[in-house]
Design an enzyme around this catalytic site. Structure first.
Site, mmCIF file in Angstrom:
data_model
loop_
_atom_site.group_PDB
_atom_site.id
_atom_site.type_symbol
_atom_site.label_atom_id
_atom_site.label_comp_id
_atom_site.label_asym_id
_atom_site.label_seq_id
_atom_site.Cartn_x
_atom_site.Cartn_y
_atom_site.Cartn_z
ATOM 1 N N GLY A 188 3.740 1.023 2.635
ATOM 2 C CA GLY A 188 4.857 0.136 2.327
ATOM 3 C C GLY A 188 4.375 -1.263 1.998
ATOM 4 O O GLY A 188 3.210 -1.481 1.667
ATOM 5 N N LYS A 189 5.280 -2.227 2.101
ATOM 6 C CA LYS A 189 4.960 -3.609 1.763
ATOM 7 C C LYS A 189 4.512 -4.378 3.013
ATOM 8 O O LYS A 189 4.930 -4.072 4.131
ATOM 9 C CB LYS A 189 6.180 -4.293 1.148
ATOM 10 C CG LYS A 189 6.630 -3.651 -0.171
ATOM 11 C CD LYS A 189 7.903 -4.285 -0.694
ATOM 12 C CE LYS A 189 8.352 -3.604 -1.993
ATOM 13 N NZ LYS A 189 9.622 -4.150 -2.496
ATOM 14 N N GLY A 218 0.829 -1.191 0.000
ATOM 15 C CA GLY A 218 0.000 0.000 0.000
ATOM 16 C C GLY A 218 0.862 1.238 0.000
ATOM 17 O O GLY A 218 2.072 1.193 -0.243
ATOM 18 N N ASP A 229 -10.672 6.314 6.562
ATOM 19 C CA ASP A 229 -10.281 5.613 5.333
ATOM 20 C C ASP A 229 -10.945 4.242 5.260
ATOM 21 O O ASP A 229 -10.310 3.232 4.963
ATOM 22 C CB ASP A 229 -8.761 5.480 5.267
ATOM 23 C CG ASP A 229 -8.268 5.184 3.842
ATOM 24 O OD1 ASP A 229 -9.033 5.429 2.893
ATOM 25 O OD2 ASP A 229 -7.134 4.701 3.689
#
Length: 949
Positions: free
Chosen positions: A633-634, A630, A745
């Site tokens: 990061g991973k 995302g 979100d």
């Protein structure tokens, strides 16, 4: 280091840089001279080319000059493209253009240049696009142009060119587009043109061509458009072999003085447009049925006789059938309009005026979208035909109009129109204000007669070619012109994720290059296009954006700088080595670790892992362990030393946003505990690494399941349970956390599923605490904050006012509910899921868009779920339910479902005797100690937004 040695190294460094700069590659001197000659032969009243007298073309950003990115074997840069579109230039074309021997695109469209076309252009063997249309060029076409064996597009239309078509054009073996319409070219069409085996479009209309139509044209294996209108092939017949043009989409031979019979065209499978009107064709109309793709058949103003063939019936795409002003006899088949299944927005005009038609075969009851013209036929005097009079009077075709997509609910004065900003008409984020690119565009030979039914298809074609979303394109207006050609004005908007609200220079240049290089894929339906203008206003004006050059000067400068740096590095290696030796003990403090050294996190109940433990858990972050990625990061699947399976979210190196989200999630998740929230196991904050360790969710994200990525499907009961679980988790945030939390979100990819498909809300990096008491002891019901979140899920009120409330999360969850119901994405091809479902629901077509993959379901449960979802997505926050109301309604729907007790036995008994608020509170207090998150503890990850004002 001794000072003399240091001074020596510095002196050597500067000498090296000066030498590199002096030796920097420049444009081939002969090409520079040629460009100066080109400039001197042109009149430039707007001073677009005033910089052509300064510096180097490829290094100094000469307007309109685009160069190759690399130096050629001769040690020079070379000009690749010359784009001087619509610059109000006059004067003449210099023969020096022939010295640009590596040129690929020569574009002088839409100026006022006169004189003859220099034969020296035939020396440019590399030329692919030769675009001189829309000027005042005269004289004949040079034979030397036949040497351009790499040419794919030749456009000289709308000039004053005279003389014959050169036979040498037969050597243009790669030519796809030959556009010479609207000139004064005379003589016979050379049969040798049949050697152009790749030719797609042959546009020679509106010239003075004569002689006979060459049968050899039928040898062109890929010809899609043959347009020869308004020439004088006096006494020529249409060769029967034209019926063998199997790839033909459009045949237009209007007003060419043709005689004889119409050939059989029924074998041409993709034929959409036939115009043979205003000739002297005779005999009957061929009875064989034309292609089902036919949109336009115009055989008017000839000497045709016989009856109307049945082959004109049942053509589903037909928009215009004109047989007027012939001598047709017999009856008018009502099947012309009765058997058609119209596509949306379609219209059909059937013009049979001024023939000898005497009766109607069938019922004279055409639908509203059919215009029938029968005036001047004996049938109009037949009193036995009811309602005949209304079809025998003079009628005019209604104007075509664009669908009204303007959002009239947006604040009138909130978008700074004085700087060329405006609201995006169909934005997925309501009232998104941005600056569009404005483009004049014309379809030169479309294969349709009525455009509205094809607007959606056309917008999809353009945006997919430009790699844009559908909502980013708006057709501002369109109108038909003589030809017929379709002129339109387009607006292209930046995406809603663009916080600048306008395209950057790189994106402007990318879009412009696609238009000017004709990189759109071929479409025979819309035919060839021409770019009329590419207008840069407001933030795109020359005072804001760099010139339209290809950026080669930057590349050269970068190359020079890199070379200088390499020189400097090699010379200063000794300096670096000595400094490293002296500061070796301090080196580690200058690594990535300085980022985490500012952070001191010691939170009770949350385990701090070492980097080594994280590396061991993920097999040194092996790609096989990666399960997602995302903005932060991973994400890796990890197995800890105690065999616990976890998800490890590793921040991107140096990410300030990641650092903020890192702290926010730790501060929140260490205190928030609920069965429908993802649990935080621990974190790692050492060696410059920031990682969050969560419980592992083996069934991935809800988005994966909705999209079919998992290759398994959720039935309706499962979807309801997931919706309820997510709602409970958010309700806990809104009512049980102290202070409450707004997630900000909520989306399908942030709802994770465990091994039992229990929904758990994740990703709190954007979350905000609800407001605390104000000075008067009251609690404000919103947080003022910069808009953050994901387009398609954003609360419109929050977007407009920057006021974040608990109802903002309700809106986002409502969008998730719509995804569960339909399987659609929140935004897809410019369509917004809320608007699409609302329209389907209002039109009674809701069940037509329900996701077929979830199997059978009780219709009353679906109706209640749809109502709840749409209420949650209401534009006005005060009309949305609270999250508690959402939970209660979902429970009510679940109780209506068959076998609810079996599916939801873990919750059914709890809610049978207690309200949800009581039981939820009880459960959370029983399992977890109460906790408080203070406003000072929460670090919010907000990034300033650049306003368009």
């Amino acid at each position: 280091m001794p000072k003399p040695m240091m001074y020596g190294c510095i002196f050597t460094f500067y000498c090296c840089c000066l030498a590199l700069l002096a030796a920097a590659q420049v444009t081939d001197p002969s090409e520079v001279s040629a460009l100066r000659d080109v400039r001197s032969s042109l009149d430039d009243p707007m001073k677009h080319l005033q910089n052509w007298s300064r510096g180097d073309p490829c290094v100094s950003n000469w307007p309109g000059v685009f160069c190759y990115d690399t130096v050629d074997l001769d040690g020079y840069l070379h000009v690749r493209d010359l784009h001087l579109l619509n610059m109000n230039l006059s004067g003449s074309l210099s023969p020096a253009l022939g010295k640009l021997t590596l040129l690929q695109i020569l574009d002088f469209m839409w100026n006022q240049i006169s004189g003859e076309i220099p034969k020296e252009i035939g020396n440019i063997a590399s030329l692919k696009l030769l675009l001189l249309n829309g000027n005042s060029l005269s004289g004949s076409l040079p034979d030397e142009l036949g040497n351009l064996s790499n040419l794919t597009r030749l456009q000289f239309d709308e000039n004053n060119i005279s003389g014959p078509l050169p036979k040498s054009f037969a050597n243009l073996s790669n030519l796809r587009h030959l556009h010479l319409n609207n000139n004064s070219i005379s003589g016979q069409i050379p049969p040798e043109l049949s050697n152009m085996s790749r030719l797609l479009h042959l546009l020679l209309d509106n010239n003075n061509l004569s002689g006979s139509l060459p049968r050899e044209i039928s040898y062109l294996p890929k010809l899609a458009i043959l347009q020869l209108d308004n020439n004088n092939f006096d006494g020529s017949e249409i060769p029967a072999t034209y019926g063998n043009l199997s790839t033909l989409s459009k045949l237009s031979l209007r007003n060419c003085s043709l005689v004889g019979q119409i050939p059989d065209l029924s074998r041409i499978q993709n034929l959409s447009y036939v115009d043979l009107s205003r000739n002297r064709l005779s005999g009957p109309i061929p009875s064989n049925k034309l292609s089902e793709n036919a949109t336009t058949i115009n055989l008017s103003n000839n000497n045709l006789n016989g009856s109307i063939p049945s082959g004109f019936s049942d053509l589903p795409s037909l928009q215009k059938l004109s047989l007027a002003n012939n001598t047709l006899t017999g009856s008018i088949p009502a099947s012309l309009w009765q058997n058609i299944t119209f596509i949306p927005n379609a219209k059909l005009t059937v013009d049979l005026q001024n023939n000898l038609l005497s009766t109607i075969a069938g019922q004279l009851n055409p639908p509203e979208n059919v215009t029938l013209r029968l005036g001047g036929n004996p049938v109009c005097s037949n009193a036995n035909v009811p309602n005949i009079a209304q079809f025998c009077i003079s009628q005019t075709q209604g104007d075509e109009q664009l669908p009204n997509s303007t959002n009239s609910t947006c604040p009138v004065y909130s978008c700074p129109t004085d700087n060329n900003y405006e609201y995006v008409p169909v934005s997925p984020v309501p009232c998104f204000c941005a600056a569009p690119l404005r483009i004049g565009y014309r379809l030169k030979s479309p294969s349709v007669s009525y455009f509205p039914p094809y607007i959606d298809l056309f917008e999809t074609y353009l945006t997919s070619s430009l790699k844009l979303e559908r909502y980013q394109l708006s057709i501002d207006s369109f109108s038909w012109e003589v030809g017929p050609r379709l002129r339109m004005y387009l607006k292209i908007f930046p995406p809603v994720s663009n916080q600048l609200h306008y395209f950057n220079a790189t994106e402007v240049q990318r879009i412009r290059r696609i238009y000017t290089s004709w990189d759109f894929p071929r479409t025979d339906l819309f035919g060839p296009y021409e770019l009329l203008n590419f207008t840069l206003l407001g933030p795109y004006s020359s005072s804001v954006l760099p010139t339209q050059n290809s950026g080669i000067s930057k590349g050269i400068i970068v190359a020079i700088v890199l070379a200088a740096v390499a020189c400097a590095v090699s010379i200063s290696a000794l300096i670096t080595f000595l400094i490293i030796r002296r500061s070796k003990g301090n080196q580690n403090s200058l690594s990535r670790k300085h980022l985490s050294s500012k952070i001191s996190i010691k939170i009770e109940g949350v385990k701090a892992f070492t980097f080594r433990q994280m590396a061991q858990a993920t097999n040194n972050f092996n790609s096989s362990s990666k399960v997602g990625q995302g903005g932060y990061g991973k994400v890796y699947k990890g197995i800890l030393s105690d065999h616990a399976v976890v998800a490890i979210k590793r921040a991107e190196e140096g990410s300030l946003q990641g650092q903020r989200e890192f702290l926010t999630e730790i501060k929140l998740l260490s205190r928030l505990h609920h069965r429908n929230l993802v649990s935080l196991v621990g974190y790692c904050d050492e060696e410059g690494e920031q990682m969050l360790v969560y419980e592992f969710m083996p069934n991935g994200t809800l988005r994966d399941w909705i999209s079919g990525k998992t290759k398994e499907y959720l039935n309706f009961g499962m979807r309801l349970r997931i919706a309820l679980g997510a709602a409970k988790g958010i309700l806990y945030l809104h009512t049980e956390a102290n202070p409450p939390v707004y997630h900000r979100d909520i989306k399908a990819s942030n709802i994770l599923l465990d091994s039992k498909l229990t929904a758990k809300v994740a990703d709190f990096g954007l979350s905000r605490l609800a407001p605390l008491l104000d000075e008067e002891g009251a609690v404000p019901h919103h947080v003022s904050t910069i808009v953050k979140g994901t387009p398609g899920y954003l609360d419109p009120e929050y977007f407009l006012t920057h006021k974040l409330t608990d109802k903002s999360d309700v809106y986002s969850l409502g969008v998730v509910f719509l995804e569960l119901l339909t399987g659609m994405q929140p935004i897809s091809h410019g369509k917004n899921i809320v608007r699409e479902v609302n329209m389907a629901n209002q039109s009674g077509m809701m069940f037509s868009i329900i996701d077929s993959k979830m199997g059978s379901y009780p219709s009353e449960c679906i109706e209640k779920f749809v109502t709840l979802a749409l209420m949650s997505c209401d534009d006005k926050p005060d009309r949305r339910p609270s999250m508690l109301d959402v939970v209660r309604e979902l429970e009510s729907i679940l109780r209506m479902m068959p076998e609810t007790d079996a599916l939801f036995s873990d919750t059914a008994s709890m809610y049978s005797s207690k309200s949800f608020a009581e039981s939820s509170s009880y459960a959370s207090r029983e399992r977890y100690p109460s906790s408080t998150v203070s406003g000072s503890d929460l670090i919010s990850g907000v990034v300033p937004t650049i306003s368009p004002r």
